[in-house]
Design a protein around this motif. Structure first.
Motif, PDB file in Angstrom:
ATOM      1  N   TYR A 117       0.873  -1.165   0.000  1.00  0.00           N
ATOM      2  CA  TYR A 117       0.000   0.000   0.000  1.00  0.00           C
ATOM      3  C   TYR A 117       0.915   1.220   0.000  1.00  0.00           C
ATOM      4  CZ  TYR A 117       1.097  -0.487   4.968  1.00  0.00           C
ATOM      5  OH  TYR A 117       1.766  -0.647   6.161  1.00  0.00           O
ATOM      6  N   PRO A 118       0.451   2.360  -0.472  1.00  0.00           N
ATOM      7  CA  PRO A 118       1.319   3.537  -0.578  1.00  0.00           C
ATOM      8  C   PRO A 118       2.007   3.851   0.747  1.00  0.00           C
ATOM      9  CG  PRO A 118      -0.740   3.931  -1.729  1.00  0.00           C
ATOM     10  CD  PRO A 118      -0.894   2.615  -1.015  1.00  0.00           C
ATOM     11  N   GLY A 119       3.308   4.037   0.672  1.00  0.00           N
ATOM     12  CA  GLY A 119       4.078   4.368   1.861  1.00  0.00           C
ATOM     13  C   GLY A 119       4.581   3.179   2.644  1.00  0.00           C
TER      14      GLY A 119
ATOM     15  N   VAL B 169       6.800   0.854   1.656  1.00  0.00           N
ATOM     16  CA  VAL B 169       8.155   0.450   1.298  1.00  0.00           C
ATOM     17  C   VAL B 169       9.058   1.676   1.304  1.00  0.00           C
ATOM     18  CG1 VAL B 169       9.642  -0.555  -0.485  1.00  0.00           C
ATOM     19  CG2 VAL B 169       7.365  -1.503  -0.088  1.00  0.00           C
ATOM     20  N   SER B 170      10.219   1.540   1.909  1.00  0.00           N
ATOM     21  CA  SER B 170      11.168   2.646   1.983  1.00  0.00           C
ATOM     22  C   SER B 170      12.552   2.100   2.282  1.00  0.00           C
ATOM     23  CB  SER B 170      10.749   3.646   3.071  1.00  0.00           C
ATOM     24  OG  SER B 170      11.710   4.683   3.229  1.00  0.00           O
ATOM     25  N   PHE B 171      13.555   2.948   2.140  1.00  0.00           N
ATOM     26  CA  PHE B 171      14.889   2.613   2.609  1.00  0.00           C
ATOM     27  C   PHE B 171      15.077   2.988   4.076  1.00  0.00           C
ATOM     28  CE2 PHE B 171      15.855   3.148  -1.976  1.00  0.00           C
ATOM     29  CZ  PHE B 171      16.444   1.920  -2.210  1.00  0.00           C
ATOM     30  N   PHE B 172      14.151   3.768   4.630  1.00  0.00           N
ATOM     31  CA  PHE B 172      14.394   4.392   5.922  1.00  0.00           C
ATOM     32  C   PHE B 172      13.308   4.070   6.937  1.00  0.00           C
ATOM     33  CE2 PHE B 172      16.036   7.128   2.525  1.00  0.00           C
ATOM     34  CZ  PHE B 172      17.396   7.003   2.797  1.00  0.00           C
ATOM     35  N   GLU B 173      13.742   3.679   8.118  1.00  0.00           N
ATOM     36  CA  GLU B 173      12.815   3.337   9.191  1.00  0.00           C
ATOM     37  C   GLU B 173      11.936   4.522   9.576  1.00  0.00           C
ATOM     38  OE1 GLU B 173      15.137   1.937  12.385  1.00  0.00           O
ATOM     39  OE2 GLU B 173      15.610  -0.001  11.470  1.00  0.00           O
TER      40      GLU B 173
ATOM     41  N   ASP C  63       6.660   7.043  10.489  1.00  0.00           N
ATOM     42  CA  ASP C  63       5.723   8.150  10.266  1.00  0.00           C
ATOM     43  C   ASP C  63       4.455   7.651   9.568  1.00  0.00           C
ATOM     44  OD1 ASP C  63       7.530   9.865  11.419  1.00  0.00           O
ATOM     45  OD2 ASP C  63       8.290  10.671   9.526  1.00  0.00           O
ATOM     46  N   THR C  64       4.627   6.727   8.611  1.00  0.00           N
ATOM     47  CA  THR C  64       3.468   6.143   7.935  1.00  0.00           C
ATOM     48  C   THR C  64       2.591   5.398   8.935  1.00  0.00           C
ATOM     49  OG1 THR C  64       4.661   5.901   5.830  1.00  0.00           O
ATOM     50  CG2 THR C  64       2.719   4.507   6.154  1.00  0.00           C
ATOM     51  N   ALA C  65       3.219   4.641   9.829  1.00  0.00           N
ATOM     52  CA  ALA C  65       2.467   3.887  10.832  1.00  0.00           C
ATOM     53  C   ALA C  65       1.672   4.811  11.740  1.00  0.00           C
ATOM     54  CB  ALA C  65       3.425   3.027  11.661  1.00  0.00           C
ATOM     55  N   GLU C  66       2.252   5.930  12.134  1.00  0.00           N
ATOM     56  CA  GLU C  66       1.544   6.874  12.998  1.00  0.00           C
ATOM     57  C   GLU C  66       0.296   7.411  12.302  1.00  0.00           C
ATOM     58  OE1 GLU C  66       2.000   7.498  16.062  1.00  0.00           O
ATOM     59  OE2 GLU C  66       3.958   6.569  16.407  1.00  0.00           O
ATOM     60  N   GLY C  67       0.387   7.595  10.986  1.00  0.00           N
ATOM     61  CA  GLY C  67      -0.768   8.097  10.252  1.00  0.00           C
ATOM     62  C   GLY C  67      -1.859   7.070  10.053  1.00  0.00           C
ATOM     63  N   LEU C  68      -1.506   5.783  10.140  1.00  0.00           N
ATOM     64  CA  LEU C  68      -2.473   4.707   9.904  1.00  0.00           C
ATOM     65  C   LEU C  68      -3.072   4.146  11.183  1.00  0.00           C
ATOM     66  CD1 LEU C  68      -0.581   2.620   7.182  1.00  0.00           C
ATOM     67  CD2 LEU C  68      -2.595   4.054   6.816  1.00  0.00           C
TER      68      LEU C  68
ATOM     69  N   ARG D 147       0.315   9.284  22.526  1.00  0.00           N
ATOM     70  CA  ARG D 147       1.729   8.940  22.588  1.00  0.00           C
ATOM     71  C   ARG D 147       2.123   8.160  21.327  1.00  0.00           C
ATOM     72  NH1 ARG D 147       2.944   6.007  28.171  1.00  0.00           N
ATOM     73  NH2 ARG D 147       5.073   6.321  27.390  1.00  0.00           N
ATOM     74  N   THR D 148       3.331   8.388  20.855  1.00  0.00           N
ATOM     75  CA  THR D 148       3.788   7.700  19.654  1.00  0.00           C
ATOM     76  C   THR D 148       4.046   6.222  19.945  1.00  0.00           C
ATOM     77  OG1 THR D 148       6.097   8.268  20.144  1.00  0.00           O
ATOM     78  CG2 THR D 148       4.857   9.786  18.747  1.00  0.00           C
ATOM     79  N   LEU D 149       4.054   5.421  18.890  1.00  0.00           N
ATOM     80  CA  LEU D 149       4.314   3.998  19.018  1.00  0.00           C
ATOM     81  C   LEU D 149       5.731   3.754  19.534  1.00  0.00           C
ATOM     82  CD1 LEU D 149       2.813   2.924  15.582  1.00  0.00           C
ATOM     83  CD2 LEU D 149       1.834   2.358  17.811  1.00  0.00           C
TER      84      LEU D 149
END
Length: 230
Positions: free
Chosen positions: A66-68, A70-74, A79-84, A177-179
């Protein structure tokens, strides 16, 4: 204070370079014909995948793109996880082996979001012709959902890639609170893709023979001439 300001400037510069040179755009390889037919080189790398699940699914994980995801960077994936995230969300970050092909006009990455036995890759390998990759890009394997993904890179700066990454699972910390991420998620071996990658590299060597042109008739004529001179 001056040292702190310098550190901030260096960090912001690095983030800007990552966005400029390491961006990923999912592409349809069927459109590659005659544009990405003869790579100038190939290299190994690793990419990161953000898996997403829900407590209600009883820990059943099905890796889907799904968009976002896959990346080279954790950090980008976090950040994607926080939005979902919603109540009951579960996330994990895991490594995926990948191939990056260097072409004159761009760099193309191939990765597998879900691995399969090496035998599943054999038909795809059979489409790597000695004269170009057009049949390879047109293979139905790239159209099967949640298997092989193809990305165009915004640049090629492997020096910007993290040296250590992947293998993390998120733990909820409550509203506001963030994950919390812990390094407990083991990445799969992806032996099928690794076997495909090794065989693919061997086949790519044929594309660099001096008598090979970028079309099938010229290749076959050159091959015949080469055999006749032996």
């Amino acid at each position: 204070m001056e040292d702190y300001r310098k550190l901030v400037e260096e960090y912001e510069k690095k983030i800007a370079e990552q966005k400029q040179h390491c961006g990923l755009t999912l592409v349809d390889p069927r459109k590659f014909r005659n544009y990405y037919d003869r790579p100038q080189g190939a290299v190994d790398t690793n990419m990161l995948y953000l898996g997403y699940g829900r407590n209600a699914w009883h820990s059943t994980w099905i890796n889907r793109y799904y968009p976002g995801s896959v990346s080279f960077f954790e950090k980008q994936l976090r950040d994607t996880a926080e939005g979902l995230r919603v109540q009951g969300s579960q996330f994990k970050i895991s490594n995926r082996p990948a191939i990056v092909l260097n072409f004159e006009i761009a760099q193309i990455a191939i990765m597998s979001v879900n691995d399969r036995p090496f035998a599943s890759y054999e038909d795809l390998l059979g489409e790597v012709k000695p004269w170009d990759l057009n049949a390879f890009w047109a293979s139905p394997a790239f159209q099967q959902a949640n298997w092989l993904l193809v990305f165009r890179l915004s640049g090629w700066r492997p020096d910007l890639f993290p040296k250590n990454s992947g293998g993390q699972r998120a733990e909820p910390q409550g509203a506001g609170r963030t994950l919390k991420w812990t390094g407990v998620e083991k990445s799969r071996s992806f032996d099928g893709f690794r076997g495909f990658r090794d065989e693919f590299y061997e086949l790519l060597l044929r594309l660099n023979r001096p008598y090979v042109c970028s079309c099938e008739p010229c290749y076959r004529d050159g091959l015949a001439d080469s055999k006749a001179s032996v």
